[in-house]
Motif scaffolding. Structure first.
Motif, PDB file in Angstrom:
ATOM      1  N   MET A   1       0.843  -1.192   0.000  1.00  0.00           N
ATOM      2  CA  MET A   1       0.000   0.000   0.000  1.00  0.00           C
ATOM      3  C   MET A   1       0.875   1.237   0.000  1.00  0.00           C
ATOM      4  SD  MET A   1      -3.446  -0.513   1.877  1.00  0.00           S
ATOM      5  CE  MET A   1      -3.058   0.164   3.472  1.00  0.00           C
ATOM      6  N   ASP A   2       0.588   2.146  -0.895  1.00  0.00           N
ATOM      7  CA  ASP A   2       1.367   3.385  -0.862  1.00  0.00           C
ATOM      8  C   ASP A   2       0.686   4.384   0.088  1.00  0.00           C
ATOM      9  OD1 ASP A   2      -0.597   4.815  -2.176  1.00  0.00           O
ATOM     10  OD2 ASP A   2       0.327   4.648  -4.136  1.00  0.00           O
ATOM     11  N   HIS A   3       1.322   5.544   0.156  1.00  0.00           N
ATOM     12  CA  HIS A   3       0.902   6.562   1.096  1.00  0.00           C
ATOM     13  C   HIS A   3      -0.575   6.959   0.921  1.00  0.00           C
ATOM     14  CE1 HIS A   3       1.107  10.266   3.317  1.00  0.00           C
ATOM     15  NE2 HIS A   3       0.800  10.951   2.257  1.00  0.00           N
ATOM     16  N   ASP A   5      -2.938   5.202  -0.479  1.00  0.00           N
ATOM     17  CA  ASP A   5      -3.778   4.047  -0.111  1.00  0.00           C
ATOM     18  C   ASP A   5      -4.000   4.012   1.393  1.00  0.00           C
ATOM     19  OD1 ASP A   5      -3.899   3.087  -2.701  1.00  0.00           O
ATOM     20  OD2 ASP A   5      -2.106   1.831  -2.471  1.00  0.00           O
ATOM     21  N   LEU A   7      -3.833   6.573   3.548  1.00  0.00           N
ATOM     22  CA  LEU A   7      -4.720   7.670   3.953  1.00  0.00           C
ATOM     23  C   LEU A   7      -6.169   7.312   3.645  1.00  0.00           C
ATOM     24  CD1 LEU A   7      -2.754  10.766   2.578  1.00  0.00           C
ATOM     25  CD2 LEU A   7      -3.044  10.143   4.977  1.00  0.00           C
ATOM     26  N   GLU A   8      -6.381   6.790   2.456  1.00  0.00           N
ATOM     27  CA  GLU A   8      -7.733   6.444   2.020  1.00  0.00           C
ATOM     28  C   GLU A   8      -8.342   5.377   2.931  1.00  0.00           C
ATOM     29  OE1 GLU A   8      -8.360   3.594  -1.336  1.00  0.00           O
ATOM     30  OE2 GLU A   8      -9.167   5.360  -2.345  1.00  0.00           O
ATOM     31  N   ALA A   9      -7.538   4.344   3.241  1.00  0.00           N
ATOM     32  CA  ALA A   9      -8.052   3.234   4.059  1.00  0.00           C
ATOM     33  C   ALA A   9      -8.466   3.721   5.445  1.00  0.00           C
ATOM     34  CB  ALA A   9      -7.004   2.135   4.177  1.00  0.00           C
ATOM     35  N   GLN A  10      -7.661   4.598   6.009  1.00  0.00           N
ATOM     36  CA  GLN A  10      -7.962   5.110   7.343  1.00  0.00           C
ATOM     37  C   GLN A  10      -9.248   5.953   7.310  1.00  0.00           C
ATOM     38  OE1 GLN A  10      -6.918   4.439  10.183  1.00  0.00           O
ATOM     39  NE2 GLN A  10      -7.319   6.159  11.561  1.00  0.00           N
ATOM     40  N   ILE A  12     -11.714   5.760   5.176  1.00  0.00           N
ATOM     41  CA  ILE A  12     -12.878   4.897   4.935  1.00  0.00           C
ATOM     42  C   ILE A  12     -13.275   4.192   6.234  1.00  0.00           C
ATOM     43  CG2 ILE A  12     -13.614   2.768   3.772  1.00  0.00           C
ATOM     44  CD1 ILE A  12     -12.180   3.792   1.263  1.00  0.00           C
ATOM     45  N   TRP A 182      -4.788  14.126   6.709  1.00  0.00           N
ATOM     46  CA  TRP A 182      -4.280  14.426   5.371  1.00  0.00           C
ATOM     47  C   TRP A 182      -3.640  15.816   5.371  1.00  0.00           C
ATOM     48  CZ3 TRP A 182      -6.696  12.125   0.500  1.00  0.00           C
ATOM     49  CH2 TRP A 182      -7.345  10.911   0.779  1.00  0.00           C
ATOM     50  N   ASP A 186      -1.447  15.998  -0.072  1.00  0.00           N
ATOM     51  CA  ASP A 186      -2.140  14.703  -0.152  1.00  0.00           C
ATOM     52  C   ASP A 186      -3.467  14.858  -0.900  1.00  0.00           C
ATOM     53  OD1 ASP A 186      -0.195  13.529   1.499  1.00  0.00           O
ATOM     54  OD2 ASP A 186      -1.339  13.949   3.326  1.00  0.00           O
ATOM     55  N   ALA A 189      -2.863  15.292  -4.598  1.00  0.00           N
ATOM     56  CA  ALA A 189      -2.369  14.058  -5.220  1.00  0.00           C
ATOM     57  C   ALA A 189      -3.513  13.060  -5.372  1.00  0.00           C
ATOM     58  CB  ALA A 189      -1.242  13.466  -4.380  1.00  0.00           C
ATOM     59  N   ARG A 193      -5.094  11.385  -8.687  1.00  0.00           N
ATOM     60  CA  ARG A 193      -5.119   9.936  -8.880  1.00  0.00           C
ATOM     61  C   ARG A 193      -6.529   9.418  -9.161  1.00  0.00           C
ATOM     62  NH1 ARG A 193      -3.635   5.392  -4.363  1.00  0.00           N
ATOM     63  NH2 ARG A 193      -5.884   5.352  -4.009  1.00  0.00           N
ATOM     64  N   GLU A 194      -7.503   9.946  -8.439  1.00  0.00           N
ATOM     65  CA  GLU A 194      -8.868   9.448  -8.541  1.00  0.00           C
ATOM     66  C   GLU A 194      -9.687  10.185  -9.602  1.00  0.00           C
ATOM     67  OE1 GLU A 194     -10.256   6.868  -6.400  1.00  0.00           O
ATOM     68  OE2 GLU A 194      -8.108   6.538  -6.075  1.00  0.00           O
TER      69      GLU A 194
END
Lengths: 266, 573
Positions: A1-3, A5, A7-10, A12, A182, A186, A189, A193-194
């Motif tokens: 998992m990159d950085h 990923d 942040l997103e997981a936390q 969510i 974040w 972040d 970025a 990405r999204e």
């Protein structure tokens, strides 16, 4: 998992905790980049569904493009959108000429309080970040407000190991901050990405752009030639100015944000 | 500066006024990680107060903090070096704000423990050191600050180093480095100090780049606690975060504590680009499974061959932050991963004064800011791991009223003692406390109930029908209406353990699971007894009235005298 990923997981995880714990939950959507990222995270957390309403506290002083963009996205994403205006205060003549902090308090803080009371929200999701400003850097992920939306910042509860504050007396509510960890870069970025749709105001036109969005009379542009996200990120890496430098209400007093936020400001 | 770069979270702890916020403020300032606007604001505030520039104000944003010159609440700020990004967490050093210090430190992967060179090791230096060890933070640098006040003396530095090292080593904490600095003058912060040529190692900024990040959560056994189950559309999605390990589509999985097995059918996604057939530790995911039985929040998904512990008594080290003391025989809420369960403190094994490591073995309570070794019993079975095997599933918080009041780590499953013995039948179990002893303890002038060590009786086993303070007839029936279980004892041998609905009353003497005789001699009595129990459950009858009517303590029991209690046993009043 990159950085990103991570942040997103936390985020969510936090959104899902809020959804599980609060019967009456809403998300503040200010139309800016942060709360739009939050909206996107909610879509991801709930697999394309948005199981709670989105709230916009409209001061009627917003930059017109913001409102256009709001209505377009609300339609595209099929959002259950609550737009609330503090009509009473407006009728009484409230505006920036009454003092910027008074205006913020009436049109935003009090406006928000009216929404909380009207819909009896137990949980409110907000897109604030620690790196924006001092009092936000001290926030908890789940932060309690009393029935008048006041924040007892000198006595915050312990918050450890993602065991959040979910027990509180009736009438109080919890401010949930899923992107507290974040930073500004972040956010950009992740938007890139999204491929998250964003209001144009953030991109430079005639050598100027908005770095932070708010009400037209109190929000200034910065000098910039950044017309792509990559250029914005490059610019932010080298800037020495703070993100909210263009937000006039912050500059009114050394502790302006602390004072506003104690009373329930976002 | 954060795209695809490593990020490390460091907490800064230590005694009040030893300069934690100043160290951080200075690091932020020297690495140009604070915006000019913020510096301007601090300059303005300091000028108004007629003070020199306070680096600490970059963190201590609250008006109260700046006015009183102390940190009240924890702050998280980011800065970066060439190597990677950092989240730096400032933690208050004042004892009164210990809960805020713990909130900050609990999120960290490494720590800087700051000690004032002039004041030396103080109360909170030690307490914070202890809490770091409890939180499982092993990567620690001890920073000896304000070296300017002791003329950059190597001797004084060595003395502090020895004192702190001795203390920390006794906690099995081994600091990686001791660094002498002066935060205010910027000595040994970003570059080597000319005043301390005897210090041959790196300044702070270079030293923190040497801390290695923990790796390998994804290689540990799979732990996927269910957070929620969604049915927004045709899919029934099990949502949660993978705490350790890796999950693949097609994996055979076990769900604890229900012990059901199924297979992963899919990993769900919002957009096509996120489609995947595996997910690793840290990821928040949603999966569908092949067999759609009822799954709920709190259950653990693991692989079949490496499952979590499922039990309800364990030993833990905890720190207590509550306003009230922590006591036995009181109900608390325990939250561990996504599970929430009622619990009580069965035994307070030790209370430790974190500042001098003095242990009280016979404490009856745990006070605010104390650390304790306790045995906890949860009302229902929960899934967990020992902390040393898995940090994420081996730690918990305790809630009293509306607040998180304690945090702890599970040191081991408690096999030796348990308040409850068990009858084990062919199909069902029966928890029983009928073999406890009751003593009048002369030294304490109170009646105490001595809990028998956990014993498991299987069919055909002899049962201790005669004890020091009781003598049951050799052939009796134990009935527990709450568990809906019956155990038949014939000639002091466990003959049968069955469900209550399969039991036929045949005028055998009845005892409840506490070993109290039940006043039932006829079929009508038997029916009325159960009816009254229902009334208690429904709130139509007081439990005390029920007990006085149906239960008889003295018929086969007595209270024996004891002069003192043997402390190796565990007692409940």
């Amino acid at each position: 998992m990159d950085h990103l990923d991570q942040l997103e997981a936390q985020s969510i995880y936090i959104l899902r905790e809020a959804y599980k714990k609060f019967g009456k939950l809403g998300m503040l959507w200010s139309i800016g980049k942060d709360s739009t990222v939050l909206l996107w995270l909610a879509k991801k957390a709930f697999f394309g569904h948005s199981p709670f309403p989105f709230i916009h506290v409209d001061t009627t002083h917003k930059i017109p493009e913001m409102i256009e963009y709001r209505d377009k996205i609300a339609k595209e994403f099929d959002l259950d959108l609550i737009v609330h205006i503090n009509e009473e205060a407006l009728k009484a003549g409230m505006g920036p000429h009454e003092g910027r902090l008074n205006c913020c308090k009436a049109l935003k803080t009090d406006g928000l309080q009216q929404v909380v009371t009207k819909y009896e929200f137990e949980g409110l999701i907000l897109g604030i970040r620690r790196d924006e400003e001092g009092s936000r850097s001290k926030e908890r992920v789940f932060s309690e407000r009393n029935k008048d939306s006041e924040w007892d910042y000198t006595n915050q509860p312990p918050e450890l190991w993602d065991q959040f504050k979910t027990d509180f007396p009736k009438g109080n509510h919890i401010r949930v901050h899923p992107i507290l960890h974040w930073n500004e870069i972040d956010i950009w970025a992740y938007i890139e990405r999204e491929n998250i749709p964003l209001v144009d105001l953030y991109f430079a036109r005639d050598g100027k752009r908005y770095r932070s969005l708010g009400c037209a009379p109190c929000t200034g542009k910065i000098d910039s030639n950044a017309i792509t996200i990559a250029e914005i990120i490059e610019e932010l890496k080298h800037t020495t100015q703070s993100e909210r430098a263009g937000r006039a209400q912050d500059q009114e007093d050394a502790y302006a944000m602390q004072k506003l936020r104690k009373d329930g400001y976002m | 500066m954060s795209i695809h770069r490593e990020k490390l979270k460091i907490v800064v702890v230590g005694h009040v006024d030893h300069g934690k916020s100043t160290v951080i403020g200075r690091l932020l300032y020297d690495t140009k990680s604070v915006a000019e606007g913020k510096i301007e604001r601090v300059k303005k505030v300091c000028k108004e107060k007629g003070k020199p520039f306070e680096y600490a104000y970059l963190l201590d944003a609250f008006e109260e903090e700046q006015k009183q010159g102390i940190t009240i609440d924890t702050t998280q700020l980011q800065f970066f070096t060439k190597k990677r990004d950092y989240v730096i967490i400032d933690a208050p050093g004042h004892k009164e704000f210990l809960k805020n210090m713990i909130s900050g430190a609990a999120n960290a992967e490494a720590a800087l423990l700051i000690i004032d060179a002039k004041e030396g090791v103080q109360e909170q230096s030690k307490r914070h050191g202890y809490i770091l060890s409890l939180l499982g933070i092993q990567k620690i640098y001890v920073i000896v600050n304000k070296m300017d006040l002791i003329d950059y003396s190597e001797e004084r530095f060595t003395t502090i180093k020895q004192e702190m090292n001795e203390f920390l080593n006794s906690l099995h904490v081994y600091p990686l480095k001791y660094i002498p600095i002066s935060a205010f003058y910027g000595e040994n912060l970003t570059s080597k100090s000319d005043y301390m040529p005897w210090y041959k190692e790196e300044p702070i900024l270079e030293a923190i780049d040497l801390i290695e990040k923990d790796k390998g959560l994804e290689d540990k056994p799979l732990r996927f606690p269910i957070q929620d189950v969604y049915k927004f559309d045709h899919r029934r999605i099990i949502a949660g975060r993978i705490e350790s390990g890796t999950i693949h589509v097609g994996d055979e999985i076990l769900i604890s504590p229900s012990n059901k097995k199924t297979k992963v059918k899919s990993i769900e996604y919002y957009q096509e680009k996120d489609k995947t057939d595996f997910a690793v530790a840290g990821k928040s995911v949603g999966i569908t499974v092949e067999d759609e039985f009822f799954n709920k929040r709190g259950a653990f998904i693991s692989h079949c061959e490496n499952r979590p512990i499922v039990d309800h008594v364990f030993r833990a080290n905890l720190f207590w932050m509550g306003k009230n003391v922590l006591v036995k025989d009181k109900k608390y809420k325990l939250k561990i991963s996504t599970q929430e369960v009622e619990c009580e403190i069965l035994v307070i094994n030790k209370v430790i004064d974190a500042t001098n490591l003095i242990i009280s073995e016979d404490a009856s309570e745990v006070r605010t800011n104390d650390v304790a070794d306790v045995t906890i019993k949860t009302k229902e079975d929960i899934s967990f791991d020992e902390f040393k095997h898995n940090q994420n599933t081996g730690r918990f918080v305790l809630v009293e009223g509306y607040d998180v009041c304690g945090g702890g780590i599970i040191s081991k499953l408690e096999k030796g003692i348990e308040a409850v013995s068990k009858f084990v039948g062919e199909e069902v179990d029966f928890k029983v406390q009928a073999f406890d002893e009751y003593y009048f303890v002369l030294d304490e002038n109170t009646v105490k109930r001595s809990v028998r060590y956990k014993e498991v009786f299987s069919l055909g086993d002899a049962v201790p029908t005669v004890g020091e303070s009781y003598e049951y007839p050799p052939s009796i029936d134990f009935i527990d209406l709450e568990q809906s279980r019956v155990a038949e004892i014939r000639k002091s041998i466990l003959n049968k353990v069955i469900r209550l609905k399969d039991y036929i009353f045949e005028a055998q003497q009845i005892f409840d699971s506490n070993g109290f005789y039940v006043n039932v001699t006829t079929k009508d009595d038997y029916i009325n007894w159960q009816k009254d129990y229902e009334r208690v459950i429904n709130g139509d009858l007081l439990e005390v009235d029920y007990a006085n009517k149906w239960l008889d303590f003295e018929k086969y029991r007595k209270i024996s005298y004891r002069s003192t209690l043997n402390k190796t046993l565990d007692y409940m009043i």
